[in-house]
Motif scaffolding. Structure first.
Motif, PDB file in Angstrom:
ATOM      1  N   ARG A 180      28.287  33.621  33.857  1.00 31.34           N
ATOM      2  CA  ARG A 180      28.807  34.975  34.087  1.00 31.34           C
ATOM      3  C   ARG A 180      29.712  34.999  35.311  1.00 31.34           C
ATOM      4  O   ARG A 180      30.755  35.650  35.304  1.00 31.34           O
ATOM      5  CB  ARG A 180      27.654  35.967  34.242  1.00 31.34           C
ATOM      6  CG  ARG A 180      27.013  36.284  32.898  1.00 31.34           C
ATOM      7  CD  ARG A 180      25.892  37.254  33.009  1.00 31.34           C
ATOM      8  NE  ARG A 180      26.360  38.583  33.356  1.00 31.34           N
ATOM      9  CZ  ARG A 180      25.614  39.665  33.253  1.00 31.34           C
ATOM     10  NH1 ARG A 180      24.373  39.586  32.810  1.00 31.34           N
ATOM     11  NH2 ARG A 180      26.088  40.842  33.596  1.00 31.34           N
ATOM     12  N   TYR A 181      29.331  34.287  36.354  1.00 37.13           N
ATOM     13  CA  TYR A 181      30.132  34.265  37.576  1.00 37.13           C
ATOM     14  C   TYR A 181      31.487  33.610  37.338  1.00 37.13           C
ATOM     15  O   TYR A 181      32.524  34.118  37.761  1.00 37.13           O
ATOM     16  CB  TYR A 181      29.364  33.532  38.680  1.00 37.13           C
ATOM     17  CG  TYR A 181      30.079  33.519  40.007  1.00 37.13           C
ATOM     18  CD1 TYR A 181      30.060  34.638  40.834  1.00 37.13           C
ATOM     19  CD2 TYR A 181      30.779  32.394  40.435  1.00 37.13           C
ATOM     20  CE1 TYR A 181      30.713  34.642  42.056  1.00 37.13           C
ATOM     21  CE2 TYR A 181      31.435  32.392  41.658  1.00 37.13           C
ATOM     22  CZ  TYR A 181      31.398  33.511  42.461  1.00 37.13           C
ATOM     23  OH  TYR A 181      32.055  33.519  43.665  1.00 37.13           O
ATOM     24  N   LYS A 240      32.897  33.153  34.459  1.00 35.70           N
ATOM     25  CA  LYS A 240      33.544  33.719  33.273  1.00 35.70           C
ATOM     26  C   LYS A 240      33.915  32.648  32.251  1.00 35.70           C
ATOM     27  O   LYS A 240      34.941  32.708  31.586  1.00 35.70           O
ATOM     28  CB  LYS A 240      34.761  34.564  33.660  1.00 35.70           C
ATOM     29  CG  LYS A 240      34.405  35.769  34.523  1.00 35.70           C
ATOM     30  CD  LYS A 240      35.620  36.546  34.934  1.00 35.70           C
ATOM     31  CE  LYS A 240      35.317  37.790  35.704  1.00 35.70           C
ATOM     32  NZ  LYS A 240      34.483  37.716  36.833  1.00 35.70           N
ATOM     33  N   ARG A 243      23.969  39.685  42.714  1.00 34.11           N
ATOM     34  CA  ARG A 243      25.415  39.917  42.690  1.00 34.11           C
ATOM     35  C   ARG A 243      25.698  41.273  42.060  1.00 34.11           C
ATOM     36  O   ARG A 243      24.936  41.758  41.227  1.00 34.11           O
ATOM     37  CB  ARG A 243      26.114  38.830  41.876  1.00 34.11           C
ATOM     38  CG  ARG A 243      25.979  37.457  42.457  1.00 34.11           C
ATOM     39  CD  ARG A 243      26.913  36.456  41.800  1.00 34.11           C
ATOM     40  NE  ARG A 243      27.158  36.686  40.407  1.00 34.11           N
ATOM     41  CZ  ARG A 243      26.767  35.886  39.411  1.00 34.11           C
ATOM     42  NH1 ARG A 243      26.085  34.778  39.673  1.00 34.11           N
ATOM     43  NH2 ARG A 243      27.045  36.172  38.162  1.00 34.11           N
ATOM     44  N   ASP A 298      27.913  41.971  39.825  1.00 33.68           N
ATOM     45  CA  ASP A 298      28.187  41.905  38.388  1.00 33.68           C
ATOM     46  C   ASP A 298      26.927  41.799  37.541  1.00 33.68           C
ATOM     47  O   ASP A 298      26.986  41.979  36.322  1.00 33.68           O
ATOM     48  CB  ASP A 298      29.138  40.752  38.064  1.00 33.68           C
ATOM     49  CG  ASP A 298      28.531  39.382  38.324  1.00 33.68           C
ATOM     50  OD1 ASP A 298      27.889  39.206  39.378  1.00 33.68           O
ATOM     51  OD2 ASP A 298      28.722  38.475  37.490  1.00 33.68           O
ATOM     52  N   ILE A 357      24.637  43.700  36.527  1.00 29.67           N
ATOM     53  CA  ILE A 357      24.315  45.121  36.409  1.00 29.67           C
ATOM     54  C   ILE A 357      22.938  45.349  35.808  1.00 29.67           C
ATOM     55  O   ILE A 357      22.189  46.216  36.257  1.00 29.67           O
ATOM     56  CB  ILE A 357      25.408  45.832  35.586  1.00 29.67           C
ATOM     57  CG1 ILE A 357      26.741  45.746  36.331  1.00 29.67           C
ATOM     58  CG2 ILE A 357      25.046  47.284  35.309  1.00 29.67           C
ATOM     59  CD1 ILE A 357      27.946  46.087  35.487  1.00 29.67           C
ATOM     60  N   GLU A 394      25.633  39.568  47.135  1.00 23.02           N
ATOM     61  CA  GLU A 394      26.519  40.708  47.353  1.00 23.02           C
ATOM     62  C   GLU A 394      25.780  42.020  47.581  1.00 23.02           C
ATOM     63  O   GLU A 394      26.361  42.976  48.094  1.00 23.02           O
ATOM     64  CB  GLU A 394      27.457  40.869  46.148  1.00 23.02           C
ATOM     65  CG  GLU A 394      28.358  39.669  45.937  1.00 23.02           C
ATOM     66  CD  GLU A 394      29.176  39.739  44.667  1.00 23.02           C
ATOM     67  OE1 GLU A 394      30.319  39.251  44.695  1.00 23.02           O
ATOM     68  OE2 GLU A 394      28.693  40.272  43.646  1.00 23.02           O
TER      69      GLU A 394
END
Length: 167
Positions: A32-33, A35, A126, A128, A130, A154
């Motif tokens: 995911r980080y 991509k 992080r 992202d 969610i 983050e």
């Protein structure tokens, strides 16, 4: 018809099930980080010397979640001082999500933290991620100031632990 339930058990991080779950966790968060799919070599590198060996008494705890006998998820607790325990590597395989396991896993990890003497749990993640952030908020975690730093950190969360209610 028998009801399928979640079972949580302490387990060493180097057992076959725990290793496979840790690899899946790292694969998902790294992919995911970046991509793009993480390679096996990148997963190996990410897991090398990651400190997971500390997730055993007296410094921590690692739990494997099973659903219907299948390894479905994992999570760790690491004592970091000042009555705090950090939750780490909290993960459910995608096929097992939406079955109540994530909240049950958090409760299991909080109990493990209490058993280690922690009064508060903290974690970092992080922006992202969610779904993870939503999970933590639903279970009483609130944003806190950073308690550590790192390239993939983050946002930080914390939760006060109170003794589990007795029946």
């Amino acid at each position: 018809m028998a009801r399928v339930t979640w079972i949580f058990s302490p387990e060493r991080v180097d057992t076959p099930d725990a290793t496979a779950l840790r690899r899946d966790y790292y694969d998902e968060v790294a992919s995911r980080y970046w991509k793009r799919p993480a390679t096996a070599a990148e997963i190996d590198e990410g897991l090398a010397d990651d400190g997971a060996e500390l997730l055993a008494p007296p410094t921590g705890d690692f739990r494997v979640a099973r659903f219907g006998g299948e390894p479905a998820g994992c999570g760790g607790v690491l004592l970091i001082g000042e009555g705090r325990a950090e939750l780490t590597r909290v993960y459910l395989r995608p096929a097992f999500r939406g079955r109540g396991g994530a909240g049950a896993l958090l409760a299991e990890l909080e109990d493990a933290a209490r058993a280690l003497g922690a009064r508060r749990t903290v974690l970092n993640t992080r922006l992202d991620l969610i779904e993870a952030r939503s999970l933590y908020a639903r279970h009483g975690y609130a944003e806190i100031p950073a308690y550590c730093t790192g390239p993939y950190m983050e946002i930080w969360y914390g939760k006060e632990l109170f003794p589990a209610a007795t029946a």
